[in-house]
Motif scaffolding. Structure first.
Motif, PDB file in Angstrom:
ATOM      1  N   VAL A   1      15.195  56.229  49.337  1.00  0.00           N
ATOM      2  CA  VAL A   1      14.675  56.010  48.446  1.00  0.00           C
ATOM      3  C   VAL A   1      14.846  56.972  46.823  1.00  0.00           C
ATOM      4  N   HIS A   2      16.288  56.186  46.398  1.00  0.00           N
ATOM      5  CA  HIS A   2      16.062  57.173  45.212  1.00  0.00           C
ATOM      6  C   HIS A   2      15.217  56.825  43.593  1.00  0.00           C
ATOM      7  N   TYR A   3      14.878  57.215  42.655  1.00  0.00           N
ATOM      8  CA  TYR A   3      13.492  57.187  42.172  1.00  0.00           C
ATOM      9  C   TYR A   3      14.737  57.933  40.821  1.00  0.00           C
ATOM     10  N   TRP A   4      14.949  56.880  39.432  1.00  0.00           N
ATOM     11  CA  TRP A   4      15.267  57.421  38.102  1.00  0.00           C
ATOM     12  C   TRP A   4      14.721  57.376  37.253  1.00  0.00           C
ATOM     13  N   PRO A   5      13.773  57.787  36.251  1.00  0.00           N
ATOM     14  CA  PRO A   5      12.798  57.453  35.367  1.00  0.00           C
ATOM     15  C   PRO A   5      13.842  57.506  33.811  1.00  0.00           C
ATOM     16  N   SER A   6      13.838  56.646  32.967  1.00  0.00           N
ATOM     17  CA  SER A   6      14.605  56.846  32.122  1.00  0.00           C
ATOM     18  C   SER A   6      13.700  56.764  30.762  1.00  0.00           C
ATOM     19  N   VAL A   7      13.922  56.729  29.859  1.00  0.00           N
ATOM     20  CA  VAL A   7      13.620  56.601  27.660  1.00  0.00           C
ATOM     21  C   VAL A   7      14.927  56.048  26.925  1.00  0.00           C
ATOM     22  N   LEU A   8      14.554  55.172  26.155  1.00  0.00           N
ATOM     23  CA  LEU A   8      15.323  55.283  25.004  1.00  0.00           C
ATOM     24  C   LEU A   8      15.883  56.629  24.439  1.00  0.00           C
ATOM     25  N   ALA A   9      14.730  57.525  24.401  1.00  0.00           N
ATOM     26  CA  ALA A   9      14.587  58.837  23.813  1.00  0.00           C
ATOM     27  C   ALA A   9      13.516  59.992  23.782  1.00  0.00           C
ATOM     28  N   GLY A  10      13.636  60.970  24.047  1.00  0.00           N
ATOM     29  CA  GLY A  10      12.829  62.132  24.829  1.00  0.00           C
ATOM     30  C   GLY A  10      13.047  62.318  25.569  1.00  0.00           C
ATOM     31  N   GLY A  11      14.173  62.450  25.874  1.00  0.00           N
ATOM     32  CA  GLY A  11      14.803  62.568  27.861  1.00  0.00           C
ATOM     33  C   GLY A  11      15.189  64.320  27.756  1.00  0.00           C
ATOM     34  N   GLY A  12      15.018  64.575  29.202  1.00  0.00           N
ATOM     35  CA  GLY A  12      14.954  66.084  29.257  1.00  0.00           C
ATOM     36  C   GLY A  12      14.280  66.319  31.381  1.00  0.00           C
ATOM     37  N   GLY A  13      15.250  66.864  31.328  1.00  0.00           N
ATOM     38  CA  GLY A  13      14.851  67.176  33.006  1.00  0.00           C
ATOM     39  C   GLY A  13      15.128  66.173  33.647  1.00  0.00           C
ATOM     40  N   ASP A  14      15.050  65.443  34.422  1.00  0.00           N
ATOM     41  CA  ASP A  14      15.337  64.688  35.295  1.00  0.00           C
ATOM     42  C   ASP A  14      14.578  63.423  34.917  1.00  0.00           C
ATOM     43  N   ILE A  15      14.342  63.082  33.560  1.00  0.00           N
ATOM     44  CA  ILE A  15      14.006  62.204  32.574  1.00  0.00           C
ATOM     45  C   ILE A  15      15.543  61.710  31.908  1.00  0.00           C
ATOM     46  N   GLN A  16      16.175  60.834  32.342  1.00  0.00           N
ATOM     47  CA  GLN A  16      17.542  60.643  32.006  1.00  0.00           C
ATOM     48  C   GLN A  16      17.052  59.772  30.208  1.00  0.00           C
ATOM     49  N   GLU A  17      18.485  59.929  29.501  1.00  0.00           N
ATOM     50  CA  GLU A  17      17.994  58.831  27.869  1.00  0.00           C
ATOM     51  C   GLU A  17      18.967  58.336  28.606  1.00  0.00           C
ATOM     52  N   GLY A  18      18.789  56.359  27.383  1.00  0.00           N
ATOM     53  CA  GLY A  18      19.512  55.902  27.296  1.00  0.00           C
ATOM     54  C   GLY A  18      19.120  54.411  27.687  1.00  0.00           C
ATOM     55  N   THR A  19      20.037  53.626  27.365  1.00  0.00           N
ATOM     56  CA  THR A  19      18.979  52.196  28.424  1.00  0.00           C
ATOM     57  C   THR A  19      18.854  52.249  28.631  1.00  0.00           C
ATOM     58  N   LEU A  20      18.392  51.315  30.232  1.00  0.00           N
ATOM     59  CA  LEU A  20      17.931  51.340  31.415  1.00  0.00           C
ATOM     60  C   LEU A  20      19.080  50.441  32.125  1.00  0.00           C
ATOM     61  N   GLU A  21      19.270  49.318  31.072  1.00  0.00           N
ATOM     62  CA  GLU A  21      20.803  48.162  32.085  1.00  0.00           C
ATOM     63  C   GLU A  21      21.971  49.952  31.897  1.00  0.00           C
ATOM     64  N   ALA A  22      22.346  50.282  30.683  1.00  0.00           N
ATOM     65  CA  ALA A  22      23.860  51.018  30.518  1.00  0.00           C
ATOM     66  C   ALA A  22      23.557  51.520  32.024  1.00  0.00           C
ATOM     67  N   LEU A  23      22.061  52.854  32.048  1.00  0.00           N
ATOM     68  CA  LEU A  23      22.078  53.072  33.544  1.00  0.00           C
ATOM     69  C   LEU A  23      22.463  52.566  34.799  1.00  0.00           C
ATOM     70  N   VAL A  24      21.596  51.306  34.979  1.00  0.00           N
ATOM     71  CA  VAL A  24      22.335  50.468  36.071  1.00  0.00           C
ATOM     72  C   VAL A  24      23.584  50.732  36.207  1.00  0.00           C
TER      73      VAL A  24
END
Length: 331
Positions: A250-273
């Motif tokens: 199991v690999h889990y990646w939380p993401s946000v459009l703004a305010g990321g940091g640490g293991d919370i990635q920043e960017g659109t979900l589509e681009a990260l996928v």
């Protein structure tokens, strides 16, 4: 002029007016939500008369055979007459047994049904209030758990979400209609890579699908990506991190459009996928949930990237829609 008979009274329909809009316009209380044929909360049954095939698109064969149709998609020919009945026989009495805040914007609602509901984790049901107000929510629970778990996004001014957050106490009686939807895990091919991507409360069905897959013995990699506008829109983060620690696949990646940091990635979900896909995603299966625009766009991108359409399972979330001429309300 076409007309509809509902509970012993006839109601005329304007040209090109749907059965749902015509009844609502004339004060008939009909449960409904998305008004786009997706949630199925406006199901009716034709007692006399013929319904157009377009009003039965997406329904199970068993429902079509019994003359059920979607009132929001039913436009009758001029001078047609249709006698209809509601769908109380399709509803299950239920009671709300627990409410838990998962984040400032997400409420977990647990229900017990009078009779067991036959469903798969990831499908959705319509929650129907005593006054007929209906909203559709995905199931985050597993059938073996005995209670249904819904994740409700709290929307300012929302009719259903506001009621749940403000007025409801354990023991409140409601009804459940469903299940519906094709976004659920099917056992087989336990080694296949799984991609699960969703925004907001699109996490709810994915949460159930991951647990269902693990309990079925899925051994292939499971990639879960959850997106939000900012870190405050994420929820169940610690629990999902624990899953990833307990299960090597199991690999889990939380993401946000703004305010990321640490293991919370920043960017659109589509681009990260798309960035995490191999060049040839042969044998991959995808489960997509969240707002309609994002789901449909990502579905197209995955197909172009090499996914087979039969291996992309998607349920887009549609907001509740008001009658024509009214300002849009919330869920």
């Amino acid at each position: 002029m076409a007309k509809v008979k509902h509970e012993a009274a006839w109601y005329p329909l304007e040209p090109e007016e749907t059965v749902l809009d015509g009844l609502l316009r004339q004060g008939v209380n009909v449960p409904h939500s998305c008004r786009a044929g997706a949630c199925q909360s406006c199901l009716m049954r034709a007692v006399e008369g013929t319904v157009p095939p377009a009003s039965q698109v997406g329904l199970k064969d068993t429902l079509r055979a019994r003359n059920y149709f979607l009132a929001c998609a039913c436009k009758l020919p001029a001078d047609a007459a249709l006698e209809v009945a509601g769908v109380r026989e399709l509803r299950i009495p239920a009671s709300i047994v627990a409410l838990e805040s998962l984040s400032p914007d997400v409420l977990s609602v647990r229900l017990e049904t009078a009779t067991p509901l036959d469903y798969r984790a990831g499908q959705y049901v319509s929650l129907v209030r005593a006054d007929g107000l209906a909203r559709s929510y995905s199931l985050a629970s597993l059938p073996r758990e005995g209670t249904l778990e819904l994740h409700v996004r709290l929307i300012p001014g929302g009719a259903m979400s506001g009621w749940l957050a403000r007025d409801v106490r354990p023991g409140e009686r409601v009804e459940i209609q469903g299940p519906a939807g094709d976004c659920f895990y099917v056992p087989g091919q336990p080694e296949a890579p799984l991609l699960l991507a969703g925004t907001g409360t699109g996490l709810a069905p994915l949460y159930g699908i991951v647990r269902d897959a693990l309990e079925a013995g899925h051994t292939g990699p499971i990639h879960l990506l959850h997106g939000a506008r900012d870190p405050g829109g994420l929820y169940l983060v610690d629990r999902l991190r624990e899953w990833a620690a307990w299960h090597p696949n199991v690999h889990y990646w939380p993401s946000v459009l703004a305010g990321g940091g640490g293991d919370i990635q920043e960017g659109t979900l589509e681009a990260l996928v798309l960035a995490r896909l191999p060049k040839r995603p042969t044998g991959w299966r995808a489960f997509l949930c969240g707002n309609a625009e994002g789901v449909l766009s990502l579905r197209k991108k995955l197909f172009l990237a090499g996914f087979s359409l039969k291996d992309i399972h998607a349920d887009a979330f549609l907001p509740s829609a008001p009658p024509a001429g009214r300002v849009a309300g919330a869920a």
